[in-house]
Scaffold this motif. Structure first.
Motif, PDB file in Angstrom:
ATOM      1  N   VAL A 194       1.037  -1.711  -0.467  1.00  0.00           N
ATOM      2  CA  VAL A 194      -0.105  -0.080   0.139  1.00  0.00           C
ATOM      3  C   VAL A 194       1.392   0.988   0.396  1.00  0.00           C
ATOM      4  O   VAL A 194       1.593   1.033   1.227  1.00  0.00           O
ATOM      5  CB  VAL A 194      -0.905   0.209   1.380  1.00  0.00           C
ATOM      6  N   GLY A 195       0.591   2.277  -0.956  1.00  0.00           N
ATOM      7  CA  GLY A 195       0.984   3.224  -0.759  1.00  0.00           C
ATOM      8  C   GLY A 195       0.279   4.311  -1.191  1.00  0.00           C
ATOM      9  O   GLY A 195      -0.362   4.237  -1.288  1.00  0.00           O
ATOM     10  N   LEU A 196       1.752   6.140  -1.400  1.00  0.00           N
ATOM     11  CA  LEU A 196       0.679   6.914  -1.125  1.00  0.00           C
ATOM     12  C   LEU A 196       1.484   8.182  -3.097  1.00  0.00           C
ATOM     13  O   LEU A 196       2.417   7.416  -2.776  1.00  0.00           O
ATOM     14  CB  LEU A 196       1.081   7.736  -0.389  1.00  0.00           C
ATOM     15  N   ARG A 197       0.922   7.879  -3.703  1.00  0.00           N
ATOM     16  CA  ARG A 197       1.147   9.052  -4.911  1.00  0.00           C
ATOM     17  C   ARG A 197       1.154  10.569  -5.212  1.00  0.00           C
ATOM     18  O   ARG A 197      -0.351  11.011  -4.523  1.00  0.00           O
ATOM     19  CB  ARG A 197      -0.057   8.520  -6.220  1.00  0.00           C
ATOM     20  N   ARG A 198       1.521  10.769  -5.006  1.00  0.00           N
ATOM     21  CA  ARG A 198       1.887  12.553  -5.527  1.00  0.00           C
ATOM     22  C   ARG A 198       0.874  12.665  -7.086  1.00  0.00           C
ATOM     23  O   ARG A 198       2.104  12.492  -7.567  1.00  0.00           O
ATOM     24  CB  ARG A 198       2.941  13.373  -5.030  1.00  0.00           C
ATOM     25  N   SER A 199       0.032  13.434  -7.142  1.00  0.00           N
ATOM     26  CA  SER A 199      -0.314  13.249  -8.523  1.00  0.00           C
ATOM     27  C   SER A 199       0.784  15.199  -9.115  1.00  0.00           C
ATOM     28  O   SER A 199       0.279  15.202 -10.353  1.00  0.00           O
ATOM     29  CB  SER A 199      -1.441  13.679  -8.851  1.00  0.00           C
ATOM     30  N   GLN A 200       0.937  15.670  -7.927  1.00  0.00           N
ATOM     31  CA  GLN A 200       0.813  17.141  -8.508  1.00  0.00           C
ATOM     32  C   GLN A 200       2.811  18.008  -7.007  1.00  0.00           C
ATOM     33  O   GLN A 200       2.264  17.211  -6.847  1.00  0.00           O
ATOM     34  CB  GLN A 200       0.381  18.734  -8.181  1.00  0.00           C
ATOM     35  N   PRO A 201       2.978  18.713  -8.247  1.00  0.00           N
ATOM     36  CA  PRO A 201       3.438  19.274  -9.587  1.00  0.00           C
ATOM     37  C   PRO A 201       3.969  17.855 -10.523  1.00  0.00           C
ATOM     38  O   PRO A 201       4.230  18.218 -11.576  1.00  0.00           O
ATOM     39  CB  PRO A 201       4.868  19.854  -9.334  1.00  0.00           C
ATOM     40  N   SER A 202       4.920  16.899  -9.822  1.00  0.00           N
ATOM     41  CA  SER A 202       4.655  15.438 -10.779  1.00  0.00           C
ATOM     42  C   SER A 202       4.260  14.349 -10.243  1.00  0.00           C
ATOM     43  O   SER A 202       4.434  14.091  -8.712  1.00  0.00           O
ATOM     44  CB  SER A 202       6.540  15.423 -11.329  1.00  0.00           C
ATOM     45  N   ILE A 203       4.240  13.002 -10.762  1.00  0.00           N
ATOM     46  CA  ILE A 203       3.755  11.947 -10.183  1.00  0.00           C
ATOM     47  C   ILE A 203       5.260  11.339  -9.504  1.00  0.00           C
ATOM     48  O   ILE A 203       5.607  11.147 -10.146  1.00  0.00           O
ATOM     49  CB  ILE A 203       3.153  11.239 -11.611  1.00  0.00           C
ATOM     50  N   LEU A 204       4.591  10.383  -8.105  1.00  0.00           N
ATOM     51  CA  LEU A 204       5.862  10.215  -7.614  1.00  0.00           C
ATOM     52  C   LEU A 204       5.099   9.268  -6.982  1.00  0.00           C
ATOM     53  O   LEU A 204       4.219   9.791  -5.671  1.00  0.00           O
ATOM     54  CB  LEU A 204       6.710  11.343  -6.599  1.00  0.00           C
TER      55      LEU A 204
END
Length: 293
Positions: A216-226
């Motif tokens: 299970v994880g977390l995705r940053r969608s802004q300013p770039s996907i990580l």
């Protein structure tokens, strides 16, 4: 302040009364076998009452007595009427060595009469703290759901009727994925963008019944996907090799900090088939919980 204890700390607290070694005739006992959870208004906002509260944190007259794994008989030196506060303890990210008092459960409060040599049994039930939490729930009961296939995934998540009606946690449907030797990888991302920036604490809760490992994880969608993988979980198999439902609490604080406290996040679930044959993955009652502010 969040209070967290490693396993050694729990053991030391649990043994604190034994270290004093009082005469049993002078000690009262409080027995707690389990702690339940109730949700308000049928779970419309708070979701399923599914939980995995394994520890009791006990305050007597507002003094912390200790943290104990249940079921437990807790020796108490006090006598007469006392104020009891009971808090629910969990494993962080499913780790038995990382335990804490769950910050989103309110405490159970009552007054009892302690008599030396006698035992009092309580059956406490907790609630989520009222009016200060934000819940983002997915129970797979609607016509659509909040997870979509990642571009790297070999398969999709489906919302299906639970194949074993006797094994339903709540409702009729679950989220299901299947892996085999050709389709050996899945990854699904939540479609709901979460505002977690500068939240000092946040958790994912979910139920799973799986025949293979997943993360299970977390995705940053802004300013770039990580993407940041937070915790990995093994197949939830019993001693006979049959998958069973399990509940887990995934802490998001470190991931939010490392991903830069941006405004838009998604959660993801990812798994691989590392063996032979078909592996089944069932998920239900996925919640992302954080304070209003």
């Amino acid at each position: 302040m969040k209070r967290r204890l490693p396993l050694l700390g729990l053991l030391l607290l649990g043994l604190s009364c034994d270290l004093i070694n009082p005469n049993e005739e002078e000690v009262s006992f409080l027995r707690i076998e389990e702690i339940g959870l109730e949700v308000r208004n049928g779970g419309i906002e708070e979701g399923s009452p599914s939980e995995k509260i394994i520890d009791v944190w006990l305050n007597v007259n507002d003094e912390l007595i200790g943290a104990y794994e249940m079921p437990v008989d807790i020796p108490i030196l006090n006598q007469g009427p006392v104020d009891i506060k009971i808090f629910g303890g969990i494993q962080i990210n499913g780790l038995s060595t990382e335990r804490t008092r769950y910050p989103f459960y309110d405490f159970y409060n009552t007054e009892i009469e302690l008599i030396p040599g006698a035992s009092v049994t309580l059956e406490p039930t907790l609630n989520y703290i009222a009016d200060v939490l934000v819940f983002n729930n997915e129970d797979f009961e609607g016509t659509g759901f909040q997870f979509e296939r990642s571009v790297t995934s070999d398969t999709i998540m489906e919302s299906i009727p639970n194949p074993d009606p006797s094994d339903v946690l709540q409702g009729d449907k679950i989220g299901a994925l299947y892996l085999d030797e050709e389709r050996d990888h899945f990854k699904v991302n939540s479609t709901l963008e979460l505002d977690l920036a500068f939240k000092n604490i946040a958790y994912i809760e979910l139920d799973y019944k799986v025949e293979g490992p997943f993360t299970v994880g977390l995705r940053r969608s802004q300013p770039s996907i990580l993407d940041y993988s937070i915790a990995g979980f093994n197949p939830s198999l019993d001693e006979n090799g049959q998958a069973q439902w399990n509940h887990v609490y995934v802490e998001l604080n470190q991931a939010i900090d490392l991903l830069g406290n941006e405004d838009e996040y998604e959660i993801f679930i990812e798994g691989y088939n590392t063996g032979m044959g078909v592996k089944t993955y069932y998920f239900d009652n996925v919640k992302v919980i954080h304070p209003l502010q």
